[in-house]
Enzyme design. Structure first.
Site, PDB file in Angstrom:
ATOM      1  N   TYR A   1      14.819 -19.959  -5.857  1.00  0.00           N
ATOM      2  CA  TYR A   1      15.194 -19.901  -7.271  1.00  0.00           C
ATOM      3  C   TYR A   1      14.020 -19.376  -8.097  1.00  0.00           C
ATOM      4  O   TYR A   1      14.184 -18.487  -8.941  1.00  0.00           O
ATOM      5  CB  TYR A   1      15.634 -21.289  -7.763  1.00  0.00           C
ATOM      6  CG  TYR A   1      15.992 -21.317  -9.222  1.00  0.00           C
ATOM      7  CD1 TYR A   1      17.151 -20.695  -9.687  1.00  0.00           C
ATOM      8  CD2 TYR A   1      15.163 -21.952 -10.148  1.00  0.00           C
ATOM      9  CE1 TYR A   1      17.471 -20.700 -11.037  1.00  0.00           C
ATOM     10  CE2 TYR A   1      15.488 -21.966 -11.497  1.00  0.00           C
ATOM     11  CZ  TYR A   1      16.636 -21.334 -11.930  1.00  0.00           C
ATOM     12  OH  TYR A   1      16.950 -21.344 -13.276  1.00  0.00           O
TER      13      TYR A   1
ATOM     14  N   GLU B   1      22.741 -25.159 -18.133  1.00  0.00           N
ATOM     15  CA  GLU B   1      21.640 -25.739 -18.922  1.00  0.00           C
ATOM     16  C   GLU B   1      22.133 -26.935 -19.731  1.00  0.00           C
ATOM     17  O   GLU B   1      21.419 -27.927 -19.883  1.00  0.00           O
ATOM     18  CB  GLU B   1      21.004 -24.690 -19.831  1.00  0.00           C
ATOM     19  CG  GLU B   1      20.271 -23.580 -19.095  1.00  0.00           C
ATOM     20  CD  GLU B   1      19.079 -24.026 -18.270  1.00  0.00           C
ATOM     21  OE1 GLU B   1      18.599 -25.170 -18.437  1.00  0.00           O
ATOM     22  OE2 GLU B   1      18.621 -23.226 -17.433  1.00  0.00           O
TER      23      GLU B   1
ATOM     24  N   TRP C   1      16.399 -30.275 -13.368  1.00  0.00           N
ATOM     25  CA  TRP C   1      17.066 -29.028 -13.000  1.00  0.00           C
ATOM     26  C   TRP C   1      17.457 -29.028 -11.529  1.00  0.00           C
ATOM     27  O   TRP C   1      18.482 -28.463 -11.151  1.00  0.00           O
ATOM     28  CB  TRP C   1      16.185 -27.820 -13.335  1.00  0.00           C
ATOM     29  CG  TRP C   1      16.829 -26.542 -12.897  1.00  0.00           C
ATOM     30  CD1 TRP C   1      16.412 -25.701 -11.912  1.00  0.00           C
ATOM     31  CD2 TRP C   1      18.043 -25.968 -13.403  1.00  0.00           C
ATOM     32  NE1 TRP C   1      17.287 -24.656 -11.781  1.00  0.00           N
ATOM     33  CE2 TRP C   1      18.292 -24.797 -12.688  1.00  0.00           C
ATOM     34  CE3 TRP C   1      18.943 -26.349 -14.401  1.00  0.00           C
ATOM     35  CZ2 TRP C   1      19.402 -23.981 -12.915  1.00  0.00           C
ATOM     36  CZ3 TRP C   1      20.054 -25.545 -14.637  1.00  0.00           C
ATOM     37  CH2 TRP C   1      20.274 -24.377 -13.903  1.00  0.00           C
TER      38      TRP C   1
END
Length: 195
Positions: free
Chosen positions: A28, A50, A58
């Site tokens: 990522y 988000e 996250w």
């Protein structure tokens, strides 16, 4: 950690420290975060993820991203806008996503709203808040990376004014980072500048 704030990865190349904090983050960090993202559906997905991340780490969202994509039909705005009450109930029972009623409802409401916008309108709106990269020197360490900026505050206000739900300045800045509106890879990071 090097003087620039990077950490050498298993391949010896320097990266932002968070990019090596878990195995899931490496790809990522290296291939997605900070790279320009365009397209209404693509930006809708990032905006939704988000928002779901708000209050969570996250990594929790990243590990469930494929579940989110399945549950929300690939985040195609037109498809999600057509979801009805049975879809809402299905989502609230789906263990592959974060089953937060307010976040699910915001995602569905945002899709219905965005389905009324012109093609490219979401992309143009979000990218209109990208700051001039020349005015943003590379952060030397993660501690120099802000959580909120004037641009993210303005973007959040603009989205809210247009009716988008569950987006504040911090969420807007995380979106800006993830979608390449800003490059917050630290100085010396192998991924800085989309390398």
């Amino acid at each position: 950690m090097t003087e620039s704030g990077t950490v050498a990865g298993p391949d010896g190349r320097p990266r932002c420290p968070w990019g090596l904090s878990t195995e899931d983050y490496v790809a990522y960090h290296d291939e997605e975060w900070g790279r320009p993202v365009h397209g209404d559906d693509e930006l809708f997905e990032r905006l939704c993820l988000e928002a779901f991340q708000s209050g969570l780490s996250w990594i929790t969202i990243l590990r469930r991203r494929e579940g989110f994509r399945r549950a929300f039909d690939g985040f195609r705005i037109a498809s999600v806008a057509a979801f009805g009450e049975s879809d809402r109930e299905r989502l609230l029972l789906d263990e592959g996503i974060i089953r937060n009623r307010a976040k699910v409802d915001a995602t569905l409401a945002n899709a219905k709203l965005l389905a009324t916008w012109s093609p490219g309108e979401l992309d143009a709106l979000i990218w209109s808040y990208a700051p001039d990269p020349a005015g943003r020197p590379a952060p030397r360490s993660v501690s120099e990376v802000p959580a909120v900026t004037d641009e993210s505050t303005a973007l959040a206000k603009a989205l809210k004014k247009r009716g988008i739900r569950f987006v504040g300045p911090t969420t807007a800045y995380a979106l800006m980072q993830a979608c390449g509106l800003v490059d917050d890879h630290v100085e010396g990071c192998v991924a800085r500048g989309g390398k």
